[in-house]
Design an enzyme around this catalytic site. Sequence first.
Site, mmCIF file in Angstrom:
data_model
loop_
_atom_site.group_PDB
_atom_site.id
_atom_site.type_symbol
_atom_site.label_atom_id
_atom_site.label_comp_id
_atom_site.label_asym_id
_atom_site.label_seq_id
_atom_site.Cartn_x
_atom_site.Cartn_y
_atom_site.Cartn_z
ATOM 1 N N ASP A 199 0.817 -1.224 0.000
ATOM 2 C CA ASP A 199 0.000 0.000 0.000
ATOM 3 C C ASP A 199 0.850 1.274 0.000
ATOM 4 O O ASP A 199 0.475 2.274 -0.600
ATOM 5 C CB ASP A 199 -1.036 0.012 1.130
ATOM 6 C CG ASP A 199 -0.405 -0.169 2.496
ATOM 7 O OD1 ASP A 199 0.767 -0.570 2.551
ATOM 8 O OD2 ASP A 199 -1.077 0.088 3.510
ATOM 9 N N SER A 247 3.772 1.774 -1.532
ATOM 10 C CA SER A 247 4.232 2.009 -2.905
ATOM 11 C C SER A 247 3.107 2.559 -3.772
ATOM 12 O O SER A 247 3.312 3.434 -4.608
ATOM 13 C CB SER A 247 4.702 0.694 -3.535
ATOM 14 O OG SER A 247 5.449 -0.042 -2.611
ATOM 15 N N ASP A 275 1.615 -10.486 3.206
ATOM 16 C CA ASP A 275 0.710 -10.378 4.367
ATOM 17 C C ASP A 275 -0.763 -10.435 4.007
ATOM 18 O O ASP A 275 -1.598 -10.579 4.885
ATOM 19 C CB ASP A 275 0.939 -9.032 5.098
ATOM 20 C CG ASP A 275 2.291 -8.992 5.781
ATOM 21 O OD1 ASP A 275 2.848 -10.074 6.003
ATOM 22 O OD2 ASP A 275 2.775 -7.893 6.083
ATOM 23 N N GLU A 321 3.597 -11.766 14.182
ATOM 24 C CA GLU A 321 4.612 -10.906 14.824
ATOM 25 C C GLU A 321 3.996 -9.645 15.419
ATOM 26 O O GLU A 321 4.534 -9.058 16.340
ATOM 27 C CB GLU A 321 5.750 -10.557 13.846
ATOM 28 C CG GLU A 321 5.307 -9.860 12.589
ATOM 29 C CD GLU A 321 6.467 -9.524 11.647
ATOM 30 O OE1 GLU A 321 7.592 -9.368 12.128
ATOM 31 O OE2 GLU A 321 6.227 -9.428 10.423
ATOM 32 N N MET A 371 1.269 -39.381 -9.347
ATOM 33 C CA MET A 371 1.837 -38.434 -8.377
ATOM 34 C C MET A 371 0.934 -37.199 -8.263
ATOM 35 O O MET A 371 0.983 -36.471 -7.281
ATOM 36 C CB MET A 371 3.260 -38.046 -8.749
ATOM 37 C CG MET A 371 3.394 -37.405 -10.088
ATOM 38 S SD MET A 371 5.121 -37.273 -10.551
ATOM 39 C CE MET A 371 5.560 -35.732 -9.821
ATOM 40 N N GLN A 372 0.068 -36.994 -9.270
ATOM 41 C CA GLN A 372 -0.834 -35.839 -9.228
ATOM 42 C C GLN A 372 -1.954 -36.011 -8.202
ATOM 43 O O GLN A 372 -2.602 -35.053 -7.825
ATOM 44 C CB GLN A 372 -1.433 -35.600 -10.617
ATOM 45 C CG GLN A 372 -0.398 -35.207 -11.643
ATOM 46 C CD GLN A 372 -0.920 -35.339 -13.068
ATOM 47 O OE1 GLN A 372 -1.565 -34.461 -13.578
ATOM 48 N NE2 GLN A 372 -0.631 -36.453 -13.708
ATOM 49 N N GLN A 373 -2.202 -37.270 -7.793
ATOM 50 C CA GLN A 373 -3.263 -37.486 -6.792
ATOM 51 C C GLN A 373 -2.719 -37.526 -5.376
ATOM 52 O O GLN A 373 -3.477 -37.507 -4.421
ATOM 53 C CB GLN A 373 -3.980 -38.824 -7.067
ATOM 54 C CG GLN A 373 -5.002 -38.726 -8.170
ATOM 55 C CD GLN A 373 -5.714 -40.047 -8.424
ATOM 56 O OE1 GLN A 373 -5.497 -41.038 -7.738
ATOM 57 N NE2 GLN A 373 -6.564 -40.058 -9.426
#
Length: 784
Positions: free
Chosen positions: A119, A121, A166, A264, A663-665
């Site tokens: 915000d 910038s 954030d 934080e 491997m995609q599942q």
Amino acid sequence: MDHQPKFFENLSGTGKAIGVLTSGGDAQGMNAAVRAVVRMGIYVKAKVYFVYEGYQGMVDGGDNIVEVSWESVSSILQVGGTVIGSARCKSFRTREGRLQAAYNLVQRGITNLCVIGGDGSLTGANLFREEWSGLLEELAQKGKIDEEAVKKYAYLNIVGMVGSIDNDFCGTDMTIGTDSALHRIIEVVDAIMTTAQSHQRTFVLEVMGRHCGYLALVSALACGADWVFIPEYPPEEGWEDSMCVKLSENRARKKRLNIIIVAEGAIDCHNKPITSEKVKDLVVQRLGFDTRVTILGHVQRGGTPSAFDRILASRMGVEAVLALLEGTPDTPACVVSLSGNQAVRLPLMECVQMTQEVQKAMDEGRFVEAVRLRGRSFENNLNTYKLLSHKKPDAELPKTNFNVAVLNVGAPAAGMNAAVRAAVRVGITEGHKMFAVIDGFEGFSRGKIKEISWGDVGGWTGQGGSILGTKRTLPAKYLEKIADQMRTNNINALMVIGGFEAYLGLLELSAAREKYDEFCVPMVMVPATVSNNVPGSDFSIGADTALNTITDTCDRIKQSASGTKRRVFIIETMGGYCGYLANMGALAAGADAAYIFEEQFDIRELQANVEHLTEKMKTSIQRGLVLRNENCNENYTTDFIYQLYSEEGKGVFDCRKNVLGHMQQGGAPSPFDRNFGTKISAKAMQWISKKLKETYRKGKVFANTDDSVCLLGMRRRNLVFQPVAELKNETDFVHRIPMEQWWLKLRPLMKILAKYKTSYDISDSGQLEHVAMHSPKEAETGAI
């Protein structure tokens, strides 16, 4: 409202110059945004300039502002941070600094700026725009530029994209970098959970977010943390006691670890900071638990951007160029952002003012207001977290005497377990008895059903696959047996989490209502399949995880190709007949082409792609990537395409092929899938409670209308319940896909970014909206 469709080919950037800069803290995905702005700008024949090192480079000028080419942004899509640098700039805050910056831009004829940052910038950019004509006049008086230039470059156009991990900017559902930061946090939490379990430890994790608790809240939701501290929602007086009670109760329930997440910027209700050290000391002193603190720090800003961030940034970058081309002296500086699944433009200053309102509300102790101002997605996250993390004592729970069964149907999808956990816990909170069905409809028919408690689903959010077990079997051949089981266990409602089979299953059960009264109960489906092919929903649980797997693999493959020059990879993805994974994977990995069933192609197109790659090999980018959906064409198989490319590319490039397969599942669910699964499932359970109350007559539940069998889906900006009977007309049952799919609109984006001439319908974009203040009621219907 029937306007002529608007096509982007009719917009020309000839004679325009666009400057692109990244400013403020870096965020993963900024490079994807820079790449999209550069390529889209060049595509419409505008000149595009990099402004290196943010506003500092704009003030310093010289070789900090450089015209760039198509190849300049090659290979940056998968790189975190920003390749054009970002710096905090004191001199731009002074009028002298801005005067110098204006001079540097006018020298190069740049009157369009695309600013990617937070915000601060964007506010700076807006001030620059307001002062622009005054700055030019001052330059003319000093004799630095002539009157001609003052007229020619009379106004400055500004479009912003929010890059901030954030997610602290009002008006945007997700800012660039947030999803990637969540990936980093969740990777760490998953790793810490294994060591904490070994030693029965308590871990206090500190995540970024000085003024915004989004990362803390969503990661707490995604890993089922025991406690979370965020600046917008400080704990009540006496929180020390309640937290310690909660932690010791969990230990007593045989839970071997506790996770506490602290933003934080966390504060108590007197605006005093709550630090991770303070929380640790408290746990050690009061409970004597072995406690460790882990501060994640800049890890969260690092690493490669997630698939979501790459697609988000690419969509925003293209939208930003459109906004600049359509800008006039009267259009206010705007930000391009996503609302739900819709690209929108919002007046920059409205967003900034609203973002500052949140901070003001927090400073003045108006915390309820602060949460509301953050927007409905934030509020939803908070409400869902509160619902799922604290079990009320049994005495305080309502008793409805309803029994609700949950089952998984279809192929496994990452995030299913998070959905089951949410359903079970919300169900228990609403006073129902929850039952888990093992192995889908087949297991149901065999009586594999058992009561499931709050504690049974602890730690499920991060588990991949389906813990309950899932089968593709449809219920039609077991109707009698399933009806028996419903009667024996007195099941009053069904929640089905699964893919296309789950949808077909619900259609079959509702058709069987005429014959079996047992099926006259509320039933709801939550879409979960990597293919994302369920009608009635833009997204399904598991698709994001699969997309990240594809993107990661493509990154590695591209890397291997950069060593051996002139190589083209052909990669086959899953999805049945649905091209979602191939198309979005191609967009996220920066592929040259994606073959999908929804967009028919012939040998001429294959030939054109080969020629396109041959041309590309003559430039400095000597590798290619082509994705193919497994069922895009029965004759043009992966092997066929591989052989065609090999033959046609002889002497220019060689080919390799790769089938990604199952491997995609698999794999741990991505933050998006954990969250989406948790929230959509909690909402579905609340719907079941409402329907049970409505359909309970004379001591029994009886529901036989169409609107008592629904699918809950994400449609554009909202979550909506749709009767499955109505969705029939939207479904291609032969190919198991919806007849209309929103993501096909993004197909031209992939082609544009890969330098193909294409037509792109932009009728959807371009209206400037206002930042809506939502009413508290709306949060319930609302966004993810």
